[in-house]
Enzyme design. Structure first.
Site, short mmCIF file in Angstrom:
data_model
loop_
_atom_site.label_atom_id
_atom_site.label_comp_id
_atom_site.label_asym_id
_atom_site.label_seq_id
_atom_site.Cartn_x
_atom_site.Cartn_y
_atom_site.Cartn_z
N TYR A 194 0.81 -1.21 0.00
CA TYR A 194 0.00 0.00 0.00
C TYR A 194 0.85 1.27 0.00
CZ TYR A 194 -4.37 -2.59 0.55
OH TYR A 194 -5.44 -3.41 0.34
N TYR B 253 -5.38 -13.73 12.13
CA TYR B 253 -4.68 -12.44 12.22
C TYR B 253 -4.28 -12.28 13.68
CZ TYR B 253 -3.72 -7.55 10.91
OH TYR B 253 -3.13 -6.33 10.63
N TYR C 13 -6.79 -2.39 9.67
CA TYR C 13 -7.48 -3.57 9.15
C TYR C 13 -8.64 -3.92 10.07
CZ TYR C 13 -8.22 -8.27 7.35
OH TYR C 13 -8.79 -9.40 6.82
N GLY D 175 -2.36 -8.75 -1.59
CA GLY D 175 -1.26 -9.72 -1.51
C GLY D 175 0.12 -9.08 -1.44
N SER D 176 0.33 -8.22 -0.44
CA SER D 176 1.63 -7.57 -0.26
C SER D 176 2.61 -8.55 0.39
CB SER D 176 1.47 -6.37 0.67
OG SER D 176 1.08 -6.85 1.96
P1 NAD Z 1 4.21 -4.05 2.95
O1 NAD Z 1 5.06 -5.23 3.17
O2 NAD Z 1 4.27 -3.37 1.62
O3 NAD Z 1 4.46 -2.91 4.02
C1 NAD Z 1 4.88 -3.12 5.34
C2 NAD Z 1 6.19 -2.39 5.50
O4 NAD Z 1 6.54 -2.26 6.87
C3 NAD Z 1 7.36 -3.11 4.82
O5 NAD Z 1 7.95 -2.25 3.88
C4 NAD Z 1 8.31 -3.38 5.98
O6 NAD Z 1 9.66 -3.30 5.58
C5 NAD Z 1 7.93 -2.25 6.92
N1 NAD Z 1 8.36 -2.43 8.32
C6 NAD Z 1 8.17 -3.49 9.13
N2 NAD Z 1 8.71 -3.25 10.35
C7 NAD Z 1 9.23 -1.99 10.30
C8 NAD Z 1 9.93 -1.17 11.24
N3 NAD Z 1 10.20 -1.61 12.47
N4 NAD Z 1 10.34 0.06 10.84
C9 NAD Z 1 10.08 0.51 9.60
N5 NAD Z 1 9.42 -0.22 8.68
C10 NAD Z 1 9.01 -1.47 9.02
O7 NAD Z 1 2.73 -4.54 3.28
P2 NAD Z 1 1.30 -3.81 3.31
O8 NAD Z 1 0.32 -4.92 3.45
O9 NAD Z 1 1.13 -2.87 2.20
O10 NAD Z 1 1.33 -3.03 4.69
C11 NAD Z 1 1.20 -1.64 4.82
C12 NAD Z 1 0.14 -1.31 5.86
O11 NAD Z 1 -1.14 -1.73 5.36
C13 NAD Z 1 0.32 -2.03 7.20
O12 NAD Z 1 -0.04 -1.17 8.25
C14 NAD Z 1 -0.69 -3.15 7.10
O13 NAD Z 1 -1.10 -3.64 8.37
C15 NAD Z 1 -1.80 -2.43 6.38
N6 NAD Z 1 -2.86 -3.29 5.82
C16 NAD Z 1 -2.56 -4.28 4.94
C17 NAD Z 1 -3.56 -5.09 4.42
C18 NAD Z 1 -3.25 -6.18 3.44
O14 NAD Z 1 -4.10 -7.05 3.20
N7 NAD Z 1 -2.08 -6.18 2.82
C19 NAD Z 1 -4.90 -4.87 4.80
C20 NAD Z 1 -5.19 -3.83 5.69
C21 NAD Z 1 -4.16 -3.05 6.21
#
Ligand code: NAD
Length: 286
Positions: free
Chosen positions: A16, A182, A172, A221-222
């Site tokens: 995202y 989760y 989420y 699907g990240s």
């Molecule tokens: P993503 O893997 O692209 O992003 C997560 C990022 O967090 C990664 O780049 C990772 O390197 C970084 N990260 C982890 N620990 C860290 C730290 N200590 N310091 C700095 N960076 C750190 O995956 P995403 O799914 O796009 O996640 C982004 C946000 O979206 C998150 O908050 C996630 O919970 C939220 N989200 C995701 C979904 C989904 O289905 N993918 C749904 C709802 C919410």
């Protein structure tokens, strides 16, 4: 002057954070990103080698420019908080100034101010454990990386945010409805993040005229989501049960973030905005 955005939590072109960066860039913002230290090398190398060029394409055909990539580990507020084993770790020793306080200072020295701050990061080391089987350490780690990290980043970035600016995080629905799988305290971390969004909206609104909102996104699907283990099932469930039976695109979340960061959303703060094809509204789908 165009707006300047800092997006924390971009380490590839699948999540995202990347999609939000693109939507903000398409709207004319200058893009700075914060990348988790252990992922920095591969991200910068891939960027440099053009591996992301296809996904850097903006609607007008130009490529998104990332002005600067900052190493960041959002579980450490300042250098005093970093334990010796992390300091000594090769991946960390190769970078500097990656605690929250130092990143904010570096951005201030580089650019003075920002207008938009995006928190798109989460981590729950025990996400595969049910809540009942989660350790204290795992639970606190999930809340530290996924919830307190937003408070800490806002604490340090607020002083360099221009009045009228906006912040956005990603949450989420597991915060408010039970989503088996989760685990590890991630559902608790998201509940905290949503509650903090309301309180911080009040505090940052009064203190700096800054808006604070969170996007409750549907499944994507990240990289992070794949680590949970059943993201394909969640996507399929959404497809079958949501009012809108279509794939949820990361760009749809990106576009909502661009709206929330813009003057079009000037009266929206403290809100949890669903971008999930409407799945959150369903009780029973037929
Ligand atoms: P993503 O893997 O692209 O992003 C997560 C990022 O967090 C990664 O780049 C990772 O390197 C970084 N990260 C982890 N620990 C860290 C730290 N200590 N310091 C700095 N960076 C750190 O995956 P995403 O799914 O796009 O996640 C982004 C946000 O979206 C998150 O908050 C996630 O919970 C939220 N989200 C995701 C979904 C989904 O289905 N993918 C749904 C709802 C919410």
């Amino acid at each position: 002057r165009g707006k300047r955005a800092f997006i924390a939590g971009v380490a590839d072109d699948n999540g995202y954070g990347w999609a939000i960066a693109k939507a903000l860039a398409a709207a004319g913002a200058e893009i700075l990103v914060g990348t988790w230290v252990p992922a920095l090398n591969i991200f910068e190398t891939s960027l440099r080698r053009g591996k992301f060029d296809e996904s850097r394409k903006l609607p007008d055909g130009s490529l998104m420019e990332i002005t600067k990539v900052y190493p960041l580990d959002a579980v450490f507020d300042s250098p005093e908080d970093v334990p010796d084993d992390v300091k000594a770790n090769k991946r960390y020793a190769g970078s500097s100034n990656w605690t929250v306080k130092e990143v904010a200072e570096t951005v201030k020295n580089d650019f003075g101010t920002i207008d938009i701050f995006v928190h798109s990061l989460a981590n729950g080391p025990e996400v595969k454990n049910s809540l009942l089987e989660t350790s204290r350490k795992g639970y606190l780690a999930a809340v530290s990386a996924s919830s307190y990290s937003f408070i800490s980043l806002l604490q340090h970035f607020l002083p360099i945010m221009n009045p009228g600016g906006a912040t956005i995080s990603l949450t989420y629905i597991a915060s408010e409805r039970t989503i088996p799988g989760y685990g590890g305290g991630m559902s608790s971390a998201k509940a905290a993040l949503e509650s903090d969004t309301r309180v911080l909206a009040y505090e940052a609104g009064r203190k700096g005229k800054i808006r604070v909102n969170t996007i409750s996104a549907g499944p994507l699907g990240s990289r992070a989501a794949k680590a949970i283990g059943f993201i394909e099932k969640m996507i399929e469930y959404s497809y079958v049960n949501a009012p809108l039976q279509k794939e949820l695109l990361a760009d749809e979340v990106g576009n909502t973030a661009a709206f929330l960061a813009s003057p079009l959303a000037s009266a929206i703060t403290g809100s949890t905005i669903y971008v999930d094809n409407g799945l959150n509204t369903m009780g029973l789908a037929l």
